[in-house]
Scaffold this active site. Structure first.
Site, short mmCIF file in Angstrom:
data_model
loop_
_atom_site.label_atom_id
_atom_site.label_comp_id
_atom_site.label_asym_id
_atom_site.label_seq_id
_atom_site.Cartn_x
_atom_site.Cartn_y
_atom_site.Cartn_z
N GLU A 27 10.81 1.01 9.40
CA GLU A 27 11.75 2.08 9.05
C GLU A 27 11.04 3.40 9.35
O GLU A 27 10.13 3.79 8.61
CB GLU A 27 12.09 2.02 7.54
CG GLU A 27 12.76 0.74 7.10
CD GLU A 27 14.22 0.67 7.51
OE1 GLU A 27 14.76 1.68 8.02
OE2 GLU A 27 14.81 -0.41 7.35
N LYS A 42 0.86 -1.18 0.00
CA LYS A 42 0.00 0.00 0.00
C LYS A 42 0.89 1.23 0.00
O LYS A 42 1.53 1.56 1.00
CB LYS A 42 -0.91 0.04 1.23
CG LYS A 42 -2.01 1.09 1.07
CD LYS A 42 -2.62 1.58 2.35
CE LYS A 42 -1.83 2.65 3.03
NZ LYS A 42 -1.69 3.92 2.27
N CYS A 78 14.22 11.07 5.32
CA CYS A 78 14.37 10.60 6.71
C CYS A 78 15.80 10.70 7.20
O CYS A 78 16.04 10.73 8.40
CB CYS A 78 13.85 9.17 6.82
SG CYS A 78 14.53 8.09 5.55
N GLU A 95 10.87 15.68 14.31
CA GLU A 95 11.09 15.58 12.88
C GLU A 95 10.19 16.60 12.17
O GLU A 95 8.98 16.61 12.35
CB GLU A 95 10.73 14.16 12.40
CG GLU A 95 11.11 13.93 10.95
CD GLU A 95 10.81 12.50 10.48
OE1 GLU A 95 9.75 11.96 10.84
OE2 GLU A 95 11.65 11.95 9.76
P1 NAD Z 1 3.07 8.27 7.67
O1 NAD Z 1 3.52 7.48 8.85
O2 NAD Z 1 2.05 9.33 7.86
O3 NAD Z 1 2.46 7.30 6.56
C1 NAD Z 1 3.19 6.23 6.03
C2 NAD Z 1 2.23 5.24 5.44
O4 NAD Z 1 1.43 4.68 6.46
C3 NAD Z 1 1.27 5.80 4.39
O5 NAD Z 1 1.13 4.87 3.34
C4 NAD Z 1 -0.02 5.92 5.17
O6 NAD Z 1 -1.16 5.84 4.35
C5 NAD Z 1 0.07 4.72 6.07
N1 NAD Z 1 -0.75 4.78 7.28
C6 NAD Z 1 -1.20 5.88 7.94
N2 NAD Z 1 -1.94 5.52 8.99
C7 NAD Z 1 -1.95 4.17 9.02
C8 NAD Z 1 -2.54 3.20 9.90
N3 NAD Z 1 -3.26 3.56 10.96
N4 NAD Z 1 -2.33 1.90 9.63
C9 NAD Z 1 -1.59 1.53 8.57
N5 NAD Z 1 -1.03 2.39 7.72
C10 NAD Z 1 -1.19 3.69 7.94
O7 NAD Z 1 4.42 8.83 7.01
P2 NAD Z 1 4.54 9.79 5.77
O8 NAD Z 1 4.13 11.15 6.22
O9 NAD Z 1 3.90 9.18 4.58
O10 NAD Z 1 6.12 9.75 5.49
C11 NAD Z 1 7.03 10.52 6.19
C12 NAD Z 1 7.63 9.71 7.33
O11 NAD Z 1 8.29 8.56 6.81
C13 NAD Z 1 8.70 10.47 8.08
O12 NAD Z 1 8.55 10.24 9.45
C14 NAD Z 1 10.00 9.83 7.57
O13 NAD Z 1 11.10 9.93 8.44
C15 NAD Z 1 9.58 8.43 7.38
N6 NAD Z 1 10.50 7.75 6.47
C16 NAD Z 1 11.39 6.84 6.99
C17 NAD Z 1 12.28 6.18 6.15
C18 NAD Z 1 13.24 5.18 6.69
O14 NAD Z 1 13.83 4.46 5.89
N7 NAD Z 1 13.44 5.07 7.99
C19 NAD Z 1 12.26 6.44 4.79
C20 NAD Z 1 11.35 7.37 4.29
C21 NAD Z 1 10.47 8.01 5.15
#
Ligand code: NAD
Ligand code: MN
Length: 505
Positions: A258, A183, A292, A392
């Site tokens: 991650e 997803k 990130c 962040e």
């Molecule tokens: P997010 O946590 O808001 O969403 C990530 C994903 O989770 C999306 O697909 C979203 O639809 C889904 N999601 C949201 N609520 C959910 C739930 N209750 N159950 C299951 N899935 C759910 O993150 P974002 O805003 O899309 O991305 C930014 C974040 O990602 C930042 O915190 C960044 O640091 C992190 N990130 C980490 C890495 C890494 O490798 N550690 C890489 C890229 C981004």
């Protein structure tokens, strides 16, 4: 199968599942917006719980044949996929840019070629499962190790690097013989859908790679909670990662997380100042800071502090902020208006709190006003414990703070709940070794910040999660270890049976 992606704002399918591309049935309509100008790139009916179940059943049905296919078969499929992506590289670069606001130069030179290189790497990894040599550890049983696919993997990806994150999830999973339901983030789903269609186009069997687009609360939770999913792999924010972990407990799924980051950038007083300044500008503004591992907290040893701040401020004002479609653009908008407001909120609160905004600190004006732009922002004078240093932000914001002793610089770098990445800038071998040993993060760069390679692992310490992406470390995480122990004596009555048959052995 039908075309999955049209970037003309028309209705697009939200699923590629079991080899079929179709709309979701949730009743919820989602739009993909280009944050540079607010235009609608695509509209779709999102997937709901029934659609997720349908995709999981397809993945489950495809698992037996895929997981038992010879490694060379899976490898060859990935070789074909790499060629297909190579042929469509420009299309991927365009769609990735339009849905996310990434500068076209970044998608052409980083997102797309990096993704193709990942495919090529995992084509090789597929043929290199490692285990211990078989032998008779106790003299009477031959033991060997099998590394087996885990099952159907449910993966959830964020919006910041949509194509690369889809790759980091899909590739190790399918190279190891798993099947997957991914997803993507609901606001940037298009290149993941293209990828699923391309997997079919190169004859990766239907059901091996499934993509469902829907909201996190509905499609995301349905996926993680699904009893037929054996492992969940999540990249996203720390709070949602915690929710994923919670949901996974009910069925004891393997979890790979991650999560967020707040990378320190430690400049010692013997550093190459010009290199550090350039590194900080590129490392904090790449992908409009929505990375990130982005440099977010620069700690600069007192003798270099003023010059470092002045140098970064100078370069920040030279960065060309503008239309992502223009190859001359250095930095595009944030991914969405919502993200723009969130970043502005952090900076406004820091300013109200007494921090000094040296450059930027404002949303884009004039021609930029229509998009989700935020100017490169340099902040000094913030308190180490303040929100702007500890949370962040995920935007083009760099905070610079001074330090005196090496001990203090390293302590400040580690004063964070996150531990994804860090860098140390010095010409001293001893300082570099000390920093790389003492900074608690999954990656420590020395005299650079950001570069990644498919062969090396990416993943966090502390609240940045656990599990590695890319590399053979990631590949192994998508396998489970089985010990097979085979009697070689052929005797019916074995010495160890005396534990039961004490008297008449
Ligand atoms: P997010 O946590 O808001 O969403 C990530 C994903 O989770 C999306 O697909 C979203 O639809 C889904 N999601 C949201 N609520 C959910 C739930 N209750 N159950 C299951 N899935 C759910 O993150 P974002 O805003 O899309 O991305 C930014 C974040 O990602 C930042 O915190 C960044 O640091 C992190 N990130 C980490 C890495 C890494 O490798 N550690 C890489 C890229 C981004
Ligand atoms: Mn968008």
């Amino acid at each position: 199968m039908a075309n999955t992606t049209q970037i003309d704002g028309n209705l697009t399918n939200a699923l590629v599942a079991g080899g079929v591309s179709r709309p979701g049935t949730s009743g919820e309509i989602g739009t993909v917006i280009n944050p540079a100008d607010n235009s609608v790139v695509a509209t779709m009916e999102f997937a709901g719980a029934l659609d997720v179940d349908n995709a999981v059943q397809s993945a489950k049905a495809a698992f037996k044949d895929w997981s038992t296919a010879p490694p060379a078969t899976r490898s060859a499929a990935l070789v074909r996929l790499a060629a297909r992506l190579e042929a469509r590289a420009e299309e991927y670069a365009q769609v990735e840019s339009a849905q996310s606001g990434k500068p076209i130069r970044l998608t052409r030179e980083f997102d797309v070629p990096g993704s193709i290189d990942n495919v090529a790497f995992f084509a090789g990894a597929a043929r290199n499962l490692e285990g211990k040599a078989a032998t008779e550890w106790d003299g009477v049983h031959t033991s060997f190790i099998r590394r087996e696919a885990v099952g159907v993997v449910g993966s959830i990806a964020p919006w910041n690097y949509p194509l690369q994150m889809a790759m980091w999830k899909i590739l190790p999973a399918i190279a190891a013989g798993n099947t997957i339901v991914l997803k993507p983030a609901a606001i940037t789903p298009l290149t993941s859908l293209m990828l699923a269609a391309d997997a079919l186009a190169v004859d990766i069997p239907a059901g091996v790679v499934n993509v469902v687009v829907g909201s996190g609360a509905i499609a995301g939770e349905a996926l993680i909670s699904h009893p037929d999913i054996s492992m969940v792999s999540f990249t996203g924010s720390t709070p949602i990662g915690q929710r994923v972990m919670e949901l996974a407990t009910a069925t004891v799924k393997r979890v790979h997380l991650e999560l967020g980051g707040k990378a320190p950038f430690v400049v010692f007083d013997d550093a190459d100042l010009e290199a550090a300044i350039h590194g900080a500008v590129a490392g904090s503004l790449i992908n409009t800071g929505q990375d990130c591992t982005a440099a977010t907290r620069a700690y600069v040893q007192r003798p270099l502090f003023e010059a470092f701040v002045a140098g970064v401020a100078d370069l920040f004002t030279e960065v060309v902020v503008g239309d992502p479609a223009d190859p001359a653009t250095d930095m595009g908008p944030l991914v969405a208006k919502r993200q723009q407001l969130s970043v502005a909120g952090f900076v406004d609160r820091a300013r109200a709190d007494g921090a000094n905004v040296v450059t930027g600190g404002a949303i884009g004006q004039g021609a930029l006003a229509v998009g989700a732009y935020y100017l490169p922002t340099l902040v000094t004078g913030a308190d180490q414990r303040s929100e702007i240093v500890q949370s962040e932000i995920f935007g083009p914001v760099l905070v610079v703070l001074p330090f005196d002793s090496d001990d203090e610089g390293l302590a400040l770098a580690n004063d964070t709940p996150f531990g994804l990445a860090a860098s140390a800038w010095t010409r001293s071998l001893l300082r570099a070794l000390r920093a790389s040993r003492e900074i608690k993060a999954g990656c420590v760069w020395v005299n650079d910040h950001i570069p990644i390679v498919s062969e090396m692992p990416h993943g966090g310490f502390k609240r940045s999660g656990f599990g590695k992406d890319m590399s053979t470390y990631s590949f192994e995480e998508y396998t489970q270890v089985k010990h097979v122990s085979m009697d070689i004596t052929g005797v019916a009555r074995k010495p160890w049976h005396r534990t039961i048959f004490t008297d008449n052995w």
